[in-house]
Write a protein that holds these residues in place. Sequence first.
Motif, PDB file in Angstrom:
ATOM      1  N   SER A  62       0.841  -1.203   0.000  1.00 22.39           N
ATOM      2  CA  SER A  62       0.000   0.000   0.000  1.00 22.39           C
ATOM      3  C   SER A  62       0.872   1.248   0.000  1.00 22.39           C
ATOM      4  O   SER A  62       1.965   1.255   0.564  1.00 22.39           O
ATOM      5  N   HIS A  63       0.367   2.294  -0.631  1.00 27.58           N
ATOM      6  CA  HIS A  63       1.065   3.584  -0.628  1.00 27.58           C
ATOM      7  C   HIS A  63       0.041   4.692  -0.808  1.00 27.58           C
ATOM      8  O   HIS A  63      -1.118   4.435  -1.155  1.00 27.58           O
ATOM      9  N   ALA A  64       0.455   5.906  -0.589  1.00 27.53           N
ATOM     10  CA  ALA A  64      -0.425   7.058  -0.777  1.00 27.53           C
ATOM     11  C   ALA A  64      -0.864   7.133  -2.241  1.00 27.53           C
ATOM     12  O   ALA A  64      -0.170   6.620  -3.135  1.00 27.53           O
ATOM     13  N   HIS A  65      -1.992   7.744  -2.496  1.00 24.31           N
ATOM     14  CA  HIS A  65      -2.525   7.872  -3.856  1.00 24.31           C
ATOM     15  C   HIS A  65      -1.511   8.585  -4.758  1.00 24.31           C
ATOM     16  O   HIS A  65      -0.963   9.624  -4.389  1.00 24.31           O
ATOM     17  N   THR A  66      -1.275   7.996  -5.932  1.00 29.61           N
ATOM     18  CA  THR A  66      -0.328   8.567  -6.894  1.00 29.61           C
ATOM     19  C   THR A  66      -0.961   8.571  -8.279  1.00 29.61           C
ATOM     20  O   THR A  66      -2.014   7.972  -8.494  1.00 29.61           O
ATOM     21  N   ARG A  67      -0.264   9.195  -9.226  1.00 30.18           N
ATOM     22  CA  ARG A  67      -0.783   9.272 -10.600  1.00 30.18           C
ATOM     23  C   ARG A  67       0.007   8.437 -11.592  1.00 30.18           C
ATOM     24  O   ARG A  67      -0.458   8.195 -12.693  1.00 30.18           O
ATOM     25  N   ASN A  68       1.232   8.033 -11.246  1.00 36.65           N
ATOM     26  CA  ASN A  68       2.036   7.260 -12.201  1.00 36.65           C
ATOM     27  C   ASN A  68       3.053   6.386 -11.460  1.00 36.65           C
ATOM     28  O   ASN A  68       3.170   6.460 -10.234  1.00 36.65           O
ATOM     29  N   SER A  69       3.777   5.580 -12.210  1.00 33.37           N
ATOM     30  CA  SER A  69       4.701   4.613 -11.604  1.00 33.37           C
ATOM     31  C   SER A  69       5.856   5.295 -10.864  1.00 33.37           C
ATOM     32  O   SER A  69       6.306   4.793  -9.833  1.00 33.37           O
ATOM     33  N   LYS A  70       6.313   6.426 -11.350  1.00 42.58           N
ATOM     34  CA  LYS A  70       7.394   7.133 -10.656  1.00 42.58           C
ATOM     35  C   LYS A  70       6.933   7.619  -9.289  1.00 42.58           C
ATOM     36  O   LYS A  70       7.642   7.488  -8.296  1.00 42.58           O
ATOM     37  N   GLN A  71       5.734   8.169  -9.245  1.00 37.02           N
ATOM     38  CA  GLN A  71       5.189   8.619  -7.966  1.00 37.02           C
ATOM     39  C   GLN A  71       4.909   7.441  -7.046  1.00 37.02           C
ATOM     40  O   GLN A  71       5.110   7.531  -5.842  1.00 37.02           O
ATOM     41  N   SER A  72       4.460   6.313  -7.615  1.00 32.71           N
ATOM     42  CA  SER A  72       4.207   5.116  -6.803  1.00 32.71           C
ATOM     43  C   SER A  72       5.489   4.621  -6.157  1.00 32.71           C
ATOM     44  O   SER A  72       5.502   4.255  -4.982  1.00 32.71           O
ATOM     45  N   ALA A  73       6.582   4.618  -6.912  1.00 34.40           N
ATOM     46  CA  ALA A  73       7.872   4.195  -6.367  1.00 34.40           C
ATOM     47  C   ALA A  73       8.275   5.091  -5.207  1.00 34.40           C
ATOM     48  O   ALA A  73       8.687   4.605  -4.145  1.00 34.40           O
ATOM     49  N   ALA A  74       8.136   6.401  -5.380  1.00 34.02           N
ATOM     50  CA  ALA A  74       8.497   7.345  -4.320  1.00 34.02           C
ATOM     51  C   ALA A  74       7.602   7.154  -3.097  1.00 34.02           C
ATOM     52  O   ALA A  74       8.085   7.099  -1.960  1.00 34.02           O
ATOM     53  N   ALA A  75       6.293   7.015  -3.327  1.00 33.56           N
ATOM     54  CA  ALA A  75       5.358   6.874  -2.213  1.00 33.56           C
ATOM     55  C   ALA A  75       5.582   5.581  -1.440  1.00 33.56           C
ATOM     56  O   ALA A  75       5.421   5.535  -0.223  1.00 33.56           O
ATOM     57  N   ALA A  76       5.974   4.514  -2.153  1.00 34.07           N
ATOM     58  CA  ALA A  76       6.218   3.223  -1.506  1.00 34.07           C
ATOM     59  C   ALA A  76       7.670   3.084  -1.044  1.00 34.07           C
ATOM     60  O   ALA A  76       8.049   2.047  -0.505  1.00 34.07           O
ATOM     61  N   GLN A  77       8.464   4.135  -1.256  1.00 34.87           N
ATOM     62  CA  GLN A  77       9.880   4.164  -0.867  1.00 34.87           C
ATOM     63  C   GLN A  77      10.643   2.991  -1.489  1.00 34.87           C
ATOM     64  O   GLN A  77      11.380   2.266  -0.828  1.00 34.87           O
ATOM     65  N   LEU A  78      10.464   2.854  -2.806  1.00 30.31           N
ATOM     66  CA  LEU A  78      11.122   1.798  -3.569  1.00 30.31           C
ATOM     67  C   LEU A  78      11.997   2.417  -4.647  1.00 30.31           C
ATOM     68  O   LEU A  78      11.637   3.451  -5.216  1.00 30.31           O
ATOM     69  N   PRO A  79      13.119   1.777  -4.965  1.00 26.78           N
ATOM     70  CA  PRO A  79      13.929   2.263  -6.079  1.00 26.78           C
ATOM     71  C   PRO A  79      13.145   2.141  -7.387  1.00 26.78           C
ATOM     72  O   PRO A  79      12.483   1.122  -7.621  1.00 26.78           O
ATOM     73  N   LEU A  80      13.209   3.141  -8.220  1.00 24.47           N
ATOM     74  CA  LEU A  80      12.458   3.161  -9.467  1.00 24.47           C
ATOM     75  C   LEU A  80      12.792   1.969 -10.364  1.00 24.47           C
ATOM     76  O   LEU A  80      11.934   1.463 -11.079  1.00 24.47           O
ATOM     77  N   GLU A  81      14.029   1.490 -10.301  1.00 28.03           N
ATOM     78  CA  GLU A  81      14.419   0.373 -11.169  1.00 28.03           C
ATOM     79  C   GLU A  81      13.735  -0.948 -10.800  1.00 28.03           C
ATOM     80  O   GLU A  81      13.795  -1.910 -11.544  1.00 28.03           O
ATOM     81  N   LYS A  82      13.047  -0.995  -9.660  1.00 29.17           N
ATOM     82  CA  LYS A  82      12.315  -2.206  -9.262  1.00 29.17           C
ATOM     83  C   LYS A  82      10.858  -2.189  -9.721  1.00 29.17           C
ATOM     84  O   LYS A  82      10.138  -3.153  -9.557  1.00 29.17           O
ATOM     85  N   ILE A  83      10.428  -1.063 -10.289  1.00 27.80           N
ATOM     86  CA  ILE A  83       9.056  -0.937 -10.766  1.00 27.80           C
ATOM     87  C   ILE A  83       9.017  -1.287 -12.252  1.00 27.80           C
ATOM     88  O   ILE A  83       9.788  -0.754 -13.045  1.00 27.80           O
ATOM     89  N   ALA A  84       8.120  -2.203 -12.624  1.00 33.88           N
ATOM     90  CA  ALA A  84       7.905  -2.544 -14.032  1.00 33.88           C
ATOM     91  C   ALA A  84       6.607  -1.895 -14.473  1.00 33.88           C
ATOM     92  O   ALA A  84       5.567  -2.100 -13.850  1.00 33.88           O
ATOM     93  N   LYS A  85       6.680  -1.091 -15.530  1.00 28.78           N
ATOM     94  CA  LYS A  85       5.476  -0.428 -16.008  1.00 28.78           C
ATOM     95  C   LYS A  85       5.037  -1.035 -17.333  1.00 28.78           C
ATOM     96  O   LYS A  85       5.843  -1.566 -18.096  1.00 28.78           O
ATOM     97  N   ALA A  86       3.744  -0.965 -17.559  1.00 27.78           N
ATOM     98  CA  ALA A  86       3.146  -1.514 -18.775  1.00 27.78           C
ATOM     99  C   ALA A  86       2.857  -0.383 -19.752  1.00 27.78           C
ATOM    100  O   ALA A  86       2.272   0.632 -19.384  1.00 27.78           O
TER     101      ALA A  86
END
Length: 163
Positions: free
Chosen positions: A20-44
């Motif tokens: 779970s993370h705060a409401h976001t608009r895109n994968s970059k914001q989701s990574a920041a909100a979930a405190q994850l490195p961007l390179e671990k996020i796979a986007k479609a």
Amino acid sequence: MSPRIAAHLCKVGVHFDLVSHAHTRNSKQSAAAAQLPLEKIAKAIIVCDEDRYRMCVIPAHHRLMLDRVNTHMHSHYRLATEEELASLFDDCEVGAVPALGQVYGMPVSWDEELNDTQDIYIESGDHEHLIHLNHGAFLELMGGQDHFQMSCPEDDHLSWMIH
């Protein structure tokens, strides 16, 4: 989480965690909100050639190189429009497309770069959760789907214009 994604994950039986993370608009914001490195996020990213859609799964810090996709697939893909995405992923929020195109009857190609990522996070269909998969679960979900180098880091994509 998208109801279709939840049903698919349960049916396939792969282990996953919902982050779970705060409401976001895109994968970059989701990574920041979930405190994850961007390179671990796979986007479609959804591409279309006439009436044929394909999902391209790439690292969130990369840019899709459509010319590589077209060369590899011997096609003339273009990016799908927002209207097409809303129609194709009717149980998902706009901009939160899960990287599991097979659930929506669409072939998937994924970037080789993801082959070196041990923990992968994908959108869940809403803007407040990510699905965490270990590398084995990600590969199992991708199955025999096509994979090749189809993206580059966002900075590299524009470097030719600077010089």
